[in-house]
Enzyme design. Structure first.
Site, PDB file in Angstrom:
ATOM      1  N   SER A 191       0.797  -1.230   0.000  1.00  0.00           N
ATOM      2  CA  SER A 191       0.000   0.000   0.000  1.00  0.00           C
ATOM      3  C   SER A 191       0.825   1.274   0.000  1.00  0.00           C
ATOM      4  CB  SER A 191      -0.978  -0.003   1.168  1.00  0.00           C
ATOM      5  OG  SER A 191      -0.296   0.270   2.354  1.00  0.00           O
ATOM      6  N   HIS A 219      -5.579  -4.815  -0.677  1.00  0.00           N
ATOM      7  CA  HIS A 219      -5.678  -3.736  -1.674  1.00  0.00           C
ATOM      8  C   HIS A 219      -5.965  -4.263  -3.084  1.00  0.00           C
ATOM      9  CE1 HIS A 219      -4.351  -0.662   1.155  1.00  0.00           C
ATOM     10  NE2 HIS A 219      -3.626  -1.644   1.675  1.00  0.00           N
ATOM     11  N   LYS A 250     -11.972  -1.922   2.050  1.00  0.00           N
ATOM     12  CA  LYS A 250     -11.368  -1.054   1.033  1.00  0.00           C
ATOM     13  C   LYS A 250     -12.278  -1.034  -0.207  1.00  0.00           C
ATOM     14  CE  LYS A 250      -6.925  -1.978   3.201  1.00  0.00           C
ATOM     15  NZ  LYS A 250      -6.947  -0.925   4.223  1.00  0.00           N
TER      16      LYS A 250
HETATM   17  N1  PMP Z   1      -3.769  -5.840   5.360  1.00  0.00           N
HETATM   18  C1  PMP Z   1      -3.371  -4.780   4.661  1.00  0.00           C
HETATM   19  C2  PMP Z   1      -2.362  -4.974   3.573  1.00  0.00           C
HETATM   20  C3  PMP Z   1      -3.907  -3.519   4.918  1.00  0.00           C
HETATM   21  O1  PMP Z   1      -3.494  -2.450   4.218  1.00  0.00           O
HETATM   22  C4  PMP Z   1      -4.873  -3.381   5.948  1.00  0.00           C
HETATM   23  C5  PMP Z   1      -5.540  -2.054   6.262  1.00  0.00           C
HETATM   24  N2  PMP Z   1      -4.797  -0.932   6.141  1.00  0.00           N
HETATM   25  C6  PMP Z   1      -5.240  -4.518   6.669  1.00  0.00           C
HETATM   26  C7  PMP Z   1      -4.681  -5.733   6.345  1.00  0.00           C
HETATM   27  C8  PMP Z   1      -6.218  -4.422   7.803  1.00  0.00           C
HETATM   28  O2  PMP Z   1      -7.516  -4.432   7.325  1.00  0.00           O
HETATM   29  P1  PMP Z   1      -8.685  -3.717   8.143  1.00  0.00           P
HETATM   30  O3  PMP Z   1      -8.584  -2.256   7.872  1.00  0.00           O
HETATM   31  O4  PMP Z   1      -9.925  -4.342   7.630  1.00  0.00           O
HETATM   32  O5  PMP Z   1      -8.462  -4.037   9.589  1.00  0.00           O
END
Ligand code: PMP
Length: 400
Positions: A191, A219, A250
């Site tokens: 990300s 993502h 997302k």
């Molecule tokens: N894995 C990745 C790669 C993420 O970017 C995120 C959220 N930023 C998560 C897991 C966590 O997901 P959630 O926001 O649903 O807790």
């Protein structure tokens, strides 16, 4: 002698190091909205409308009427909250329908919904309880926390580098103790860099050493693959990936996480993943919304809009003279110096564009950037406004 905590002292230290963070309420979760400063006295005063290029709501479905109706229907017909852990009385038909659709999208035997992607990562890694975990150096914090909680030996391999993974697995094997369970874990879209993991190569290395592969598609779900099944689908490695994990928060515009895989994996997780067993089931409106968003994502139109916007924005930013990293819908605009990144962030903000500066320790020193994420619901004119803002702001702060 005091043994208490000193929150104000800790906050002051953060302030001194430019690391203090603040909340800023938005009026709505949408491509264009108004924001307010942190309301200290409880009154929220929104400013002028701004264009949001900062969210993970990639398909712009969080304010889509169809998704909103699905959330409402689930709230009315099932309830606003699950009321208990799934294993007690919190398991409902809407959870099952969502899981069936996710499994179908991921071409997996079964899926299981968690209350967040974070909980899915931590609970799954802990429940698998591997002896050794091989983890990409840029994996998400929830994977890192999963490795810590599992108490496993964790070997960090160079970012997206199958040769380094191979080397580290060979080195570990050469120690003579060949442990029973090895797990390779990686994000599929990173990300902060917007790049993709080379899954076929990583899977081949894992296979040579008999390791399981777990891929976090947070993502990528709803964005990549012929039917939104993620990078696993796009790179055609479904039969080599043991654990496909992701979030509903997302592109799927809701809240919650999921794991898709074999029936035995899912049965194990629902018995042993502590973040599933000891946490209230996903809220039914979130399950309903995610299910409808998944249907829309699989349909393809929203994804096409997103990719057209990504292309237009990347071309515009590069045309203006910026270096744009990655190969996904996340467009990290490289700035370098952290102070310059902050200056650019506020200069585009003055022009009504919201995109956050990402600084060390999140990215290496000298690699500060602005993370620009278009949505399917931005218009061409809005993409062009974003490019124009970057152009004039870049000139103003001396970057172009
Ligand atoms: N894995 C990745 C790669 C993420 O970017 C995120 C959220 N930023 C998560 C897991 C966590 O997901 P959630 O926001 O649903 O807790």
């Amino acid at each position: 002698m005091a043994h208490g905590f000193s929150p104000s002292e800790r906050l002051r230290e953060r302030e001194e190091h430019d690391l203090r963070r603040h909340l800023n309420p938005a009026e709505a979760v949408a491509a264009r909205t108004r924001f307010a400063d942190d309301p200290k006295d409880g009154t929220i005063e929104f400013g002028e409308p701004e264009l949001v290029f900062a969210a993970n709501n990639y398909l712009g479905l969080a304010d889509d009427a169809r998704v909103q109706r699905a959330a409402e229907t689930a709230a009315r017909s099932v309830g606003t909250g699950a009321g208990a852990s799934r294993l007690v009385t919190g398991d409902t038909a809407i959870h099952r329908s969502l899981e069936t659709d996710l499994a179908d999208c991921k071409d997996a035997e079964r899926a299981l919904a968690f209350s967040s992607g974070y909980a899915a990562n931590v609970g799954t890694i802990d429940a698998l309880s591997p002896d050794v975990i091989f983890s990409d150096e840029l994996n998400h914090a929830s994977i890192i926390d999963g490795c810590r909680i599992a108490g496993a030996e964790t070997v960090v391999y160079d970012h997206c580098d199958p040769a380094d993974l191979h080397q580290k697995m060979s080195d570990r094997e050469a120690t003579g103790e060949r442990d029973a369970s090895w797990l390779v874990v990686t994000d599929s879209v990173f990300s902060m860099d917007g790049d993709l993991a080379p899954l076929p190569e990583l899977c081949d290395v894992a296979e040579q050493f008999g390791a399981w592969v777990m891929v976090d598609e947070a993502h990528a779900t709803g964005v990549f693959g012929e039917s939104g099944g993620g990078v696993v689908q796009r790179q055609d490695v479904g039969d080599q990936v043991d654990v496909q994990l992701g979030t509903l928060s997302k592109a799927l515009a809701a809240q919650g996480g999921y794991v898709a895989g074999r029936e035995s994996l899912i049965e194990l997780l629902l018995n042993e993943a502590r973040t599933f067993v000891f946490s209230t089931g996903l809220a039914p409106p979130a399950a309903g919304a995610a299910r409808e968003a998944l249907r829309i994502a699989r349909d393809g139109d929203a994804r096409e809009h997103l990719w057209a916007n990504v292309e237009r924005l990347r071309a515009g930013l590069e045309g203006a003279g910026y270096e744009v990293l990655g190969e996904s819908q996340i467009l990290p605009v490289l700035v370098g110096d952290r102070t310059d990144a902050l200056a650019l962030e506020s200069a585009i903000r003055e022009r009504g564009i919201v995109a956050p500066a990402i600084r060390p320790p999140t990215v290496p020193d000298g690699a500060s950037r602005l993370r620009v994420a278009p949505m399917a619901t931005h218009t061409d004119a809005e993409i062009d406004r974003c490019v124009a803002a970057f152009e004039s702001a870049g000139e103003e702060v001396g970057l172009l």
